[in-house]
Design a protein around this motif. Structure first.
Motif, short mmCIF file in Angstrom:
data_model
loop_
_atom_site.label_atom_id
_atom_site.label_comp_id
_atom_site.label_asym_id
_atom_site.label_seq_id
_atom_site.Cartn_x
_atom_site.Cartn_y
_atom_site.Cartn_z
N LYS A 14 8.44 37.56 19.36
CA LYS A 14 8.59 38.39 18.43
C LYS A 14 9.87 38.49 17.48
CE LYS A 14 10.84 41.49 21.76
NZ LYS A 14 12.02 40.77 21.42
N ASP A 15 11.03 37.93 18.07
CA ASP A 15 12.23 37.95 17.11
C ASP A 15 12.12 36.62 16.21
OD1 ASP A 15 13.20 39.73 18.94
OD2 ASP A 15 14.24 38.31 20.23
N SER A 16 11.43 35.49 16.65
CA SER A 16 11.09 34.49 15.58
C SER A 16 10.14 34.92 14.73
CB SER A 16 10.31 33.42 16.21
OG SER A 16 11.31 32.54 16.90
N SER A 17 9.15 35.96 15.01
CA SER A 17 8.38 36.40 13.97
C SER A 17 8.78 37.25 12.91
CB SER A 17 7.06 37.08 14.46
OG SER A 17 6.40 36.36 15.49
N MET A 18 9.87 38.07 13.44
CA MET A 18 10.58 38.91 12.52
C MET A 18 11.53 38.20 11.57
SD MET A 18 11.50 42.46 14.69
CE MET A 18 12.17 41.74 16.36
N MET A 19 12.33 37.34 12.38
CA MET A 19 13.08 36.57 11.46
C MET A 19 12.26 35.57 10.38
SD MET A 19 13.71 32.73 11.64
CE MET A 19 13.52 32.17 13.32
N LEU A 20 11.29 35.13 10.81
CA LEU A 20 10.26 34.40 9.71
C LEU A 20 9.93 35.33 8.57
CD1 LEU A 20 8.77 31.70 8.57
CD2 LEU A 20 7.02 32.65 10.17
N HIS A 22 11.71 38.19 7.63
CA HIS A 22 12.81 38.33 6.76
C HIS A 22 12.94 37.25 5.76
CE1 HIS A 22 13.74 41.57 9.35
NE2 HIS A 22 14.70 42.12 8.55
N LEU A 23 12.80 36.02 6.36
CA LEU A 23 13.07 34.83 5.29
C LEU A 23 12.02 34.53 4.32
CD1 LEU A 23 14.79 32.57 7.99
CD2 LEU A 23 15.94 33.84 6.30
N ASP A 193 -0.39 38.41 15.93
CA ASP A 193 -0.72 39.14 14.89
C ASP A 193 0.49 39.58 14.03
OD1 ASP A 193 -2.37 39.89 12.96
OD2 ASP A 193 -3.41 41.55 14.09
N GLY A 194 0.23 40.02 12.87
CA GLY A 194 1.38 40.53 12.02
C GLY A 194 1.38 40.03 10.57
N PRO A 195 2.32 40.39 9.55
CA PRO A 195 2.24 40.16 8.34
C PRO A 195 2.75 38.49 8.29
CG PRO A 195 4.26 41.19 8.98
CD PRO A 195 3.29 41.40 10.21
N VAL A 196 3.15 37.98 9.10
CA VAL A 196 3.40 36.43 8.87
C VAL A 196 2.27 35.47 9.10
CG1 VAL A 196 5.84 36.62 9.33
CG2 VAL A 196 4.43 35.67 11.15
#
Length: 240
Positions: A14-20, A22-23, A193-196
């Protein structure tokens, strides 16, 4: 404006997904590729237990190439650092000088990363750094990300969370010693799943396995720590 090419250190959680996320929404960067360190012995992410196939499925859904850094097992960081330095050298040769990480507040880990990067003339980018982890957890839910707990420290959870979906209800069950994002290593996750992601990744949760690790404290005392791991696999197509 010329964008800065960026490689992403990708754990699959999840942290990688949130980081991605943001970037991807930062106009100064162009994300070029993902990379993940994989044990050459198990072909899985160390401490997460997630298979290479599952990480590749994420990269395919995201729409970015992925480079797997194969790490031969040893009792020190020697093989890890050797393999990472080789990868960093290849990035430099391609004109990629920045790497994104999902770290939040572990100072010693960030210092270690920054030293490795500095040795190779690279710069780390940390979009989640020093953000409140409870706020990040809410951001994760608000953005409709979804993830499964793939590993957890057994002694911290009276009722096993391994293989379960990370949720607001789960967070409410945590004791105060557990960080909402598991930043201290309390648990690890696999985002599906998610926006990335362009497509949701269908996962089967199979058996839950327990592995006990032994290590010595500075005092010389031997300590054993048990972790649970969920055997996650890509879902098999349903026969028609």
């Amino acid at each position: 404006m010329t964008k800065i090419p960026l490689a992403i250190s990708w754990s699959g959680g999840k942290d990688s997904s949130m980081m991605l996320h943001h970037l991807m929404n930062d106009p100064q960067y162009e994300i070029v590729e993902l990379h993940t360190a994989i044990s050459s012995e198990t072909e899985r992410v160390s401490m997460h237990g997630v298979s290479q196939d599952l990480i590749r499925a994420q990269a395919d859904s995201i729409g970015l190439p992925i480079h797997f850094i194969s790490i031969a097992p040893d009792s020190t960081n020697t093989n890890y650092e050797k393999a990472l330095n080789e990868y960093y050298s290849n990035l430099k040769a391609k004109g990629i000088n920045h790497i994104g990480f999902g770290d939040i507040f572990l100072e010693d880990l960030k210092a270690y990363r920054d030293q490795m990067l500095s040795n190779n003339g690279l710069t780390g980018v940390y979009p989640l750094w020093k953000k409140k982890t409870s706020d990040l957890a809410n951001y994760f839910f608000d953005q409709s990300f979804q993830t499964l707990i793939c590993a957890s420290k057994q002694s911290l959870f009276p009722k096993s969370i391994c293989g379960k979906a990370y949720s607001k209800e789960m967070l409410e069950s945590f004791s105060l010693e557990i960080d909402p994002c598991g930043e201290n290593g309390e648990f690890h996750s696999y985002a599906f799943d998610g926006p990335v992601f362009k497509n949701r990744i269908s996962i089967d949760v199979n058996e839950i396995k327990t592995h006990t690790y032994e290590h010595k404290l500075a005092s010389g005392e031997e300590v054993k720590t048990a972790f649970e791991f969920a055997d996650l696999t890509l879902a098999k197509p349903v026969a028609v």
